[in-house]
Write an enzyme that holds these catalytic residues in place. Structure first.
Site, mmCIF file in Angstrom:
data_model
loop_
_atom_site.group_PDB
_atom_site.id
_atom_site.type_symbol
_atom_site.label_atom_id
_atom_site.label_comp_id
_atom_site.label_asym_id
_atom_site.label_seq_id
_atom_site.Cartn_x
_atom_site.Cartn_y
_atom_site.Cartn_z
ATOM 1 N N ASN A 3 0.806 -1.230 0.000
ATOM 2 C CA ASN A 3 0.000 0.000 0.000
ATOM 3 C C ASN A 3 0.832 1.270 0.000
ATOM 4 O O ASN A 3 0.331 2.331 -0.326
ATOM 5 C CB ASN A 3 -0.950 0.005 1.209
ATOM 6 N N CYS A 61 -2.490 4.696 8.291
ATOM 7 C CA CYS A 61 -2.448 4.308 9.712
ATOM 8 C C CYS A 61 -1.106 4.622 10.354
ATOM 9 O O CYS A 61 -0.859 4.259 11.488
ATOM 10 C CB CYS A 61 -2.717 2.822 9.905
HETATM 11 N N1 PLP Z 1 -4.385 -4.024 3.810
HETATM 12 C C1 PLP Z 1 -3.898 -3.023 3.059
HETATM 13 C C2 PLP Z 1 -2.796 -3.311 2.106
HETATM 14 C C3 PLP Z 1 -4.431 -1.741 3.184
HETATM 15 O O1 PLP Z 1 -3.936 -0.755 2.442
HETATM 16 C C4 PLP Z 1 -5.474 -1.522 4.108
HETATM 17 C C5 PLP Z 1 -6.013 -0.179 4.315
HETATM 18 O O2 PLP Z 1 -5.325 0.749 4.663
HETATM 19 C C6 PLP Z 1 -5.960 -2.595 4.867
HETATM 20 C C7 PLP Z 1 -5.388 -3.836 4.684
HETATM 21 C C8 PLP Z 1 -7.073 -2.442 5.856
HETATM 22 O O3 PLP Z 1 -8.277 -2.222 5.196
HETATM 23 P P1 PLP Z 1 -9.584 -1.797 6.012
HETATM 24 O O4 PLP Z 1 -9.549 -0.306 6.093
HETATM 25 O O5 PLP Z 1 -10.732 -2.294 5.204
HETATM 26 O O6 PLP Z 1 -9.509 -2.437 7.332
#
Ligand code: PLP
Length: 368
Positions: free
Chosen positions: A145, A316
Site C-alpha cells: 500500500n 495508519c
Molecule cells: N491491507 C492493506 C494493504 C491496506 O492498504 C489496508 C487499508 O489501509 C488494509 C489492509 C485495511 O483495510 P480496512 O480499512 O478495510 O480495514
C-alpha cells in the site's frame, strides 16, 4: 480539490451514492426475517455473494462479508488453531492489520517469524528455509500500500503449496483487488476492503477456502455461515459489488492513462533528483518518492493548502515516518521526506501538472 490519496480511501462513486436512498428503501430489512421484504433482502445478499464469488472464481460459501479487511485478517490469525503447527511466516512490509493480528495470535500460542524481503517483494528462496512442519500459515500481500510493489502471489503460493500442502496461505489483496488480476487457486484466505474500491466504508470480505477451520471471533445469531454473527449490512455489501464492477471496468479501460500519469511523476523525480522508492515492478496507481530535503509533513501541509491531498505513508502511520520504507532498508532521511501519490483513472494529467508545479515551488521556497 485534487485528490491523490486513493490508496487510503476511494470516494464513493456518484452513481452509487445516488442509488443509496433507493437501496435503503428496498433492502434495509433484516435478511433473516420471514416476511417478503426480509426474503427479498436475503436474496439480494445471496446474489451479491455469488457475484463476488464469480469475480474471484470461487464458491459463494467461501465468501464471508465483514466490516473491513482488518476484520478479515483478525478472523484468520485469531481464528486458527495453532496446536500442531504454530508459526506464522510474514514480512515486515505487510499492512498493520496483518502484522498486529498475527502478533496478537501469540495469545493462542502462535509465533511470528519475519522473513527477508526485497524492495520489490518476496522471493521463495527467502521463504523456503523457514518451511517445516511447525509452519501453520504464510502471509503474502498482493500490492504494497505504500510503494505499490507487487508480490508474485500466484507463483509464491504455488511454490509454498508444492513444498507442503499443509501450510496455509493468507493474502492481503486489498490494494490490487479489482485493479490487477488475482488468482486465488493456491490461496486459503484473502482479505478485501470495500472502501478502497469506492463503496461505503464498513464493508469488506474474507475469502476462506475452508471456513470450517476458523473459530469465529464474533458469536451470536450465526450469520455469515456462523463465522461472523450480527445482522448483515446488506446495503453496504451492495455498494461493494457495484464499486467492484465500476473499479474493474475503469482500471481495465485506463491502463495506458495510469501508465502515462506515473511516467510523468517518474520523469519529474528524475529531473529533480528525487529518490524513487517504488520499485520497477510497482503498480501504476501507487507511486512513492522522497524529496530528501522537505519533511513529508511540510510538503503535505503545503499541498493541502492548495487543496491537493496526498499521504506520506500508510494512512495508519502515526507521526508520518514510513515504517515500510525503513523496513525496506531506506535511511531516516528518505523515510522522513517521502510522499505517496495514489491514483485513480479519474485523475487527469492537469492534476499531476498542478501537483508537480506545487512540489517544485515548495522545493525552492520551503527548504530551510
Ligand atoms: N491491507 C492493506 C494493504 C491496506 O492498504 C489496508 C487499508 O489501509 C488494509 C489492509 C485495511 O483495510 P480496512 O480499512 O478495510 O480495514
Amino acid at each position: 480539490m485534487i485528490y491523490l490519496d486513493y490508496a487510503a480511501t476511494t470516494p464513493v462513486y456518484n452513481e452509487i451514492s445516488k442509488k443509496i436512498p433507493d437501496l435503503l428503501d428496498k433492502y434495509n430489512f433484516n435478511p433473516s426475517a420471514l416476511y417478503s421484504a426480509g426474503v427479498k433482502t436475503r436474496e439480494v445478499l445471496g446474489n451479491a455473494r455469488r457475484q463476488l464469488a464469480f469475480y474471484l472464481n470461487v464458491s459463494p460459501e467461501n465468501i464471508i462479508f465483514t466490516s473491513s479487511a482488518t476484520e478479515a485478517a483478525n478472523m484468520v490469525f485469531k481464528g486458527l488453531n495453532y496446536k500442531t503447527a504454530n508459526q506464522i511466516l510474514l514480512s515486515n512490509l505487510e499492512h498493520k492489520s496483518v502484522i498486529e493480528s498475527a502478533e496478537s495470535a501469540s495469545e493462542l500460542g502462535a509465533e511470528t517469524v519475519y522473513i527477508k524481503h526485497h524492495r520489490d517483494g518476496m522471493e521463495f528462496e527467502d521463504i523456503s528455509p523457514f518451511i517445516d512442519e511447525n509452519v501453520r500459515i504464510c502471509s503474502i500481500m498482493l500490492v504494497n500500500n505504500e510503494t505499490g510493489a507487487v508480490n508474485q502471489l500466484e507463483k509464491l503460493a504455488y511454490e509454498i503449496k508444492s513444498y507442503s500442502k499443509d501450510i496455509l496461505v493468507f493474502a492481503d489483496i486489498v490494494q490490487g483487488f479489482g485493479k490487477i488480476p488475482v488468482n486465488l487457486e493456491n490461496i486459503d484466505f484473502a482479505s478485501i476492503s470495500g472502501h478502497k474500491l469506492g463503496s461505503l466504508k464498513g464493508v469488506g470480505c474474507l475469502y476462506a477456502k475452508k471456513p470450517e477451520i476458523l473459530k469465529p471471533l464474533i458469536v451470536g445469531g450465526g450469520q455469515e455461515f456462523g463465522l461472523r454473527s450480527g445482522t448483515e449490512n446488506v446495503v453496504a455489501v451492495l455498494t461493494l459489488i457495484q464499486a467492484l464492477k465500476t473499479t474493474a471496468k475503469l482500471y481495465e479501460e485506463n491502463r495506458e492513462h495510469l501508465k502515462k500519469l506515473k511516467k510523468k511523476m517518474v520523469d519529474f523525480c528524475n529531473k529533480m533528483r528525487f529518490h524513487i522508492n517504488s520499485p520497477e515492478n510497482s503498480v501504476d496507481y501507487i507511486f512513492n518518492f522522497s524529496t530528501g530535503m522537505l519533511p513529508s509533513e511540510v510538503l503535505i501541509n503545503h499541498l493541502s493548502s492548495k487543496e491537493i491531498y496526498v499521504s506520506a505513508a500508510s494512512a495508519c502511520t502515526k507521526g508520518g515516518v514510513s515504517r515500510v520504507l525503513k523496513n525496506m532498508g531506506y535511511s531516516d532521511g528518505i523515510a522522513a521526506t517521502a510522499l505517496r501519490i495514489s491514483l485513480h483513472p479519474d485523475v487527469k494529467e492537469e492534476d499531476i501538472d498542478k501537483l508537480i508545479h506545487e512540489i517544485e515551488w515548495a522545493s525552492e521556497n520551503l527548504v530551510l
